[in-house]
Design an enzyme around this catalytic site. Structure first.
Site, PDB file in Angstrom:
ATOM      1  N   ASP A  36       1.763 -54.417  -2.133  1.00 56.93           N
ATOM      2  CA  ASP A  36       1.247 -53.037  -2.700  1.00 56.93           C
ATOM      3  C   ASP A  36       2.514 -52.365  -3.249  1.00 56.93           C
ATOM      4  O   ASP A  36       2.603 -51.731  -4.380  1.00 56.93           O
ATOM      5  CB  ASP A  36       1.022 -51.975  -1.420  1.00 56.93           C
ATOM      6  CG  ASP A  36      -0.585 -52.397  -1.121  1.00 56.93           C
ATOM      7  OD1 ASP A  36      -1.244 -53.425  -1.644  1.00 56.93           O
ATOM      8  OD2 ASP A  36      -1.240 -51.789  -0.288  1.00 56.93           O
ATOM      9  N   LYS A  61       2.127 -53.871 -10.349  1.00 57.10           N
ATOM     10  CA  LYS A  61       0.872 -54.307  -9.749  1.00 57.10           C
ATOM     11  C   LYS A  61      -0.182 -53.824 -10.426  1.00 57.10           C
ATOM     12  O   LYS A  61      -0.317 -52.911 -10.463  1.00 57.10           O
ATOM     13  CB  LYS A  61       0.774 -54.285  -8.156  1.00 57.10           C
ATOM     14  CG  LYS A  61      -0.259 -55.018  -7.672  1.00 57.10           C
ATOM     15  CD  LYS A  61      -0.267 -54.815  -5.908  1.00 57.10           C
ATOM     16  CE  LYS A  61      -1.555 -55.747  -5.590  1.00 57.10           C
ATOM     17  NZ  LYS A  61      -1.546 -55.405  -4.049  1.00 57.10           N
TER      18      LYS A  61
END
Lengths: 622, 411
Positions: free
Chosen positions: B158, B234
């Site tokens: 994350d 990401k």
């Protein structure tokens, strides 16, 4: 064969695809696609994971002998969940309801809280390397007094295209797995129970139909034999034959064991590198192989080549094990010289490894790693022959014989699917699940209440259009006409290569319920708008895109008024000798010809009137 | 229900049927049992009785012998799972950190290097903090000083890009510092952990000399991409190839299963600098995502912050109504940097009126820096440079490849 004496014990697992709108753990549709429609490909390697005890499941380990690359086909009807690129959606409630309904029909007890598990499967058929499965209910009953142990809700695996290529359209279709206790004692009993359970499943009206949508696994053992699980029997008619052949295989393996024991046979654990012996061999495989290795099976001569099942020998079993290492198969001296190998080569081989005429030598060829791995597998299987029948998972071959797939999986391959919440089955939810009439009871009722012939009643009850039939009867359509149309006419039309789906759809494009077109047409017949002879033609027109209304109108307008008179005259003229012979008695037979010509579009009374007029004209002229 | 312990053998009555199983845990008021077939089921705890309490099983563990001829890599773990083990008795999946565990789970690792492991934290990456970045930087620095040929940092995905950017600014490194994680859990046979780990180890023994992220390059198991720590983001919630280099091509690729590493020209190479640690960060910084109609109160809440990065719209804008609040912040001493929600492309506040107003108010154009990288850089700059004018200029300099002076075609 006296199965009782042999101590045959069998149980079955039935896997049935459910016809739900969406898949079990994603929102993709549950229909299959032609492979050529795939819109993308990707590939993965799968790898066995280590358990707490430092063990890898034995079935998983077997698949891992080669690092295998698996290629997957994607479609516009599959998503990232099938790709193992997105966490699963919650357990599909529609599928759970169907599963509970089946459980209820089998008198089972639901599990209060259903937990989804991950079952390791690393043969490539699941992109994740596990199959999601949940135990839903336990302890049901069978008509033979046996028990259904469990019913599980699982996701279907991906379909193998060829080799290590899989298609993702099938992955994730909901599947119920019904497992019986080992309560069957003859091949015929296995078949009967399988048929019974198939009937129960179809009674829900919520299961997929057609080849490949239901598969039976059979667990078989005989006294002194071992539990063998045969996977993927798709054809119900073969199930008894599969059992017969497996009993035969186990019996013959036991007989081979006895003779091996009498001979004092043994397996040499040290393979010989015999690559050099075959550097000029007439066998291309041996000549080209980087490494050829030999395993000596002392006292095995003649038995490796002995048939244990139609088309299968002990040698085939050794070969199946060896193939797990990536070699193409094995050679053994029971079948040599052959395949380009000479008598001299065989003698030289025997001399090289110090084997006598009573011994069998097994050859494997491949790269160094493959050949060594294959030798170990041959040794493993040959040693098992000394013990009798190994516990195995086997797959069915055409005709009902089987080949080795992998060892039986241990229970040690399941762990929780943490991405899916457990689902509580409350007693209210269980009570609310309606009992469904079994198809055999339904057939009886059709015959009793609607006067259908027994065979037709059964055909109708087991047909995929059974719900349409019941609806037709509710609409006041004559049961025999409805049954004939839904069974014979629809089959006839679909044999012409036409898609009958537009005729039977009970929802429009927006998902609103409608009266299916085929029933609209039957209602038209009931109101005498079209004759029943016109049904096939009207249905074809609907498939070509006309509405039922306009299709019926077109048929009506093809034969009206003057046309009808002209037609009657022509028919009479063409059959003048017949008319002369029969006089007015020709009316009946000619009516049939007329109705066929107008394809039922005109009311019979009118046709009869016109035909009668034409007949008397013709007879009067005489 | 508390009367049962995990591992207890219990008997349970379900409807009229009796089942035996191993007690696992309690969930939503139900007792979770594992029955003989391996399935877990949830049953009413009142329906269960204890049969026996077996002695806990000891995991069989063999130490793995490492090849002394191979270079030493250090694995610093923060909580990302590089290896895991399943307890099939209870179904529990546990993360593995020590070298033997990792080598057993990923056998190919032992052919690449020897390993020493250092477990720094076991946290989900969303719970990372700037002070943990600092600790991580110190730990990695020590490992480099301690002679590691390269350092692998296992990290949840994350916020991996933030941590990689933070270490990029805090560390001068002559060896590869490779962040790696997995998008699909390590317990699954299809997990990306194996390939990512093998590729990251291959990069860590190779010629790279900077902080990088090594993760799947595509959805297939064909190659990993090597991303610069300051240019990686990401870009997908769940796909294996979620990590993408933004605005520059990846630093290179690692083919799989050959593990051949190819580095692009312009990559910092091994040994190009002496190791150094500059681990000061200014934590009073924030990142604000602009949305239409946003209240100035939100900006006012940043009063007293040393720095704020705004992820503005398009070329780097906020609504005109926010400009007085921004001016106020800057006048009070907050350094405000503008980046773009577009992620791709360069900020230019000289085209439209609101942009020109922002420049007049004193906003620094963040060029083509990623908003998250700009935030980390701002923390580092403000932590290391007390002079606000110099700090402002540093935000405009390319320190660790975080911005490019030219926007190249095709990226």
């Amino acid at each position: 064969m006296d199965y009782k004496r042999l101590g045959l014990v069998a149980g079955i697992e039935i896997h049935q695809q459910l016809n739900t709108r969406e898949k079990l753990f994603c929102r993709c549709p549950t229909h299959l696609r032609p492979f050529e429609e795939h819109n993308g490909e990707f590939f993965r390697y799968l790898r066995a994971t280590e358990s707490e005890l430092g063990e890898i499941d034995r079935a998983a380990r077997e698949e891992m002998k080669n690092l295998r690359k698996f290629l997957y086909y994607t479609y516009d009807s599959t998503c990232l969940v099938e790709n193992d690129e997105e966490p699963p959606a919650p357990l599909n409630p529609e599928a759970l309801t169907v599963c509970l309904q089946i459980a209820k029909m089998c008198g089972m007890t639901p599990i209060p809280q259903v937990h989804t598990m991950r079952k390791l499967v690393i043969d490539g058929s699941n992109t994740s390397g596990f199959q999601r499965t949940a135990l839903v209910a336990v302890n049901g009953t069978l008509p033979n007094g046996g028990a259904i142990e469990t019913i599980c809700l699982e996701e279907e695996a991906a379909q193998r295209v060829k080799g290590d290529v899989f298609s993702l359209d099938r992955l994730g279709i909901p599947l119920v797995e019904i497992t019986t206790s080992p309560c069957m004692h003859s091949p015929e009993e296995v078949q009967e129970i399988a048929e019974y359970l198939g009937m129960v499943l179809r009674s829900t009206g919520k299961v997929k139909r057609g080849l490949g949508t239901i598969r039976q696994d059979v667990n078989i053992s005989i006294r002194e034999g071992a539990r063998v699980e045969i996977k993927g029997v798709q054809d119900l008619d073969l199930i008894a034959e599969v059992v017969r052949r497996e009993v035969q295989r186990q019996e013959r393996l036991l007989s081979i064991r006895q003779r091996l024991t009498e001979r004092g046979a043994s397996v040499s654990r040290t393979p010989h590198d015999v690559t050099a012996l075959f550097s000029h061999s007439g066998s291309k495989i041996l000549k080209k192989a980087p490494r050829v290795m030999a395993v000596t099976l002392a006292g095995f001569a003649g038995l490796v080549g002995e048939e244990i099942q139609n088309g299968r020998r002990l040698g085939s079993e050794l070969s199946d094990y060896a193939k797990k290492c990536g070699v193409g198969g094995i050679f053994h001296t029971d079948e040599l010289p052959a395949y380009g190998m000479t008598e001299d080569e065989v003698s030289a081989l025997r001399a090289e490894v110090g084997a006598g005429e009573a011994d069998c030598i097994v050859l494997v060829a491949g790269d160094m790693h493959q050949a060594e791995c294959a030798c170990q597998q041959v040794i493993l299987r040959a040693e098992l022959a000394l013990k009798g029948v190994p516990e195995e998972t086997r797959k069915m071959l055409e005709g009902g014989s089987t080949s080795y797939m992998r060892p039986l999986p241990g229970a040690a391959r399941m762990y929780p699917e943490t991405d899916v919440f457990p689902v509580t089955v409350t007693s209210e939810c269980w009570e609310a699940i309606p009992r469904v009439e079994l198809l055999n009871a339904k057939a009886e009722r059709f015959s009793r209440e609607h006067g259908l012939d027994t065979a037709v009643a059964r055909q109708m009850a087991y047909s995929e259009h059974v719900l349409l039939f019941e609806r037709a009867v509710d609409l006041g359509i004559a049961p025999t006409l409805a049954a004939r149309t839904l069974i014979a006419t629809l089959k006839e039309i679909s044999r012409e290569g036409l898609d009958i789906n537009p005729l039977v759809a009970d929802h429009d494009h927006c998902g609103n319920p409608i009266i299916p077109e085929v029933l609209q047409v039957l209602l038209g017949v009931k109101k005498a708008r079209v004759g029943k002879e016109a049904i096939p033609d009207v249905l074809r027109r609907i498939i070509r895109g006309e509405s039922s209304e306009s299709a019926m109108q077109s048929v009506e307008s093809t034969a009206e008024g003057a046309d009808l008179e002209a037609l009657a005259k022509r028919i009479v003229r063409e059959r003048m000798s017949f008319v002369k012979e029969k006089g007015m008695g020709a009316l009946g037979p000619l009516m049939g010809v007329m109705m066929k010509e107008v394809r039922g579009a005109v009311d019979g009374r009118k046709v009869s009137q016109v035909l009668k007029a034409a007949l008397s004209d013709a007879l009067g002229e005489k | 229900m508390s009367e049962f312990l995990s591992g207890d053998l219990v008997r349970c009555v379900v409807g009229g049927s009796e089942l035996k199983g191993t007690y696992i845990t309690s969930r939503d008021g139900m007792a979770v049992l594992k029955v003989d077939s391996g399935y877990n089921i949830g049953v009413f705890p009142g329906d269960c009785t204890l049969i026996e309490r077996p002695a806990p099983m000891k995991p069989a563990r063999e130490e793995v012998i490492q090849d002394p001829s191979l270079p030493v890599l250090s694995i610093v773990s923060t909580g990302g799972t590089i290896a895991s083990r399943i307890d099939y008795r209870t179904g529990a999946v546990t993360s593995q950190f020590d070298a033997s565990d990792i080598l057993r789970a990923i056998p190919g690792m032992s052919a690449i290097a020897r390993y020493r492991t250092r477990k720094l934290y076991t946290i989900l990456s969303e719970n990372m903090t700037p002070s943990i970045w600092q600790e991580l930087a110190r730990a990695v620095y020590e490992e480099i000083q301690g002679g590691a040929r390269g350092v692998i940092v296992t990290h949840g995905t994350d916020t991996m890009a933030y941590s990689a950017a933070a270490l990029s600014f805090m560390l001068e490194t002559p060896v590869p510092v490779v962040f790696v994680g997995s998008q699909r859990s390590a317990d699954r046979p299809s997990s990306d952990n194996v390939m990512n780990a093998l590729c990251s180890a291959s990069v860590a023994v190779g010629d790279l000399g900077e902080v990088a992220v090594v993760m799947h390059g595509t959805t297939s198991d064909d190659r990993c991409a090597i991303h610069r720590g300051t240019r990686v983001r990401k870009m997908h919630t769940s796909r294996r190839d979620a990590f993408q280099s933004i605005g520059i091509p990846p630093l290179g690729y690692v083919d799989y299963p050959s593990l051949k590493v190819t580095l692009s020209p312009g990559t910092a190479v091994r040994g190009a600098c002496e190791p150094a640690l500059h681990d000061r960060l200014e934590p009073a910084c924030g990142l604000l995502y602009f949305s239409p109609g946003m209240s100035p109160d939100i900006l006012n809440a940043y009063a007293g912050f040393k720095g704020v990065v705004i992820a503005g719209s398009g070329l780097g804008h906020v609504s005109t109504s926010l400009i007085p609040a921004i001016r106020e912040l800057i006048d009070q001493g907050t350094l405000v940097v503008m980046t773009s929600q577009c992620l791709n492309g360069r900020v230019c506040d000289r085209v439209y009126d609101t942009g020109r107003d922002l420049i007049r108010a004193g906003v620094v154009e963040g060029e083509d820096m990623l908003p998250e990288t700009a935030l980390v850089k701002l923390m580092w700059v403000l932590g290391n440079e007390p002079d606000s004018e110099k700090a402002r200029r540093m935000m405009h300099e390319n320190l660790k490849g975080e911005y490019t002076r030219r926007s190249l075609h095709g990226l």
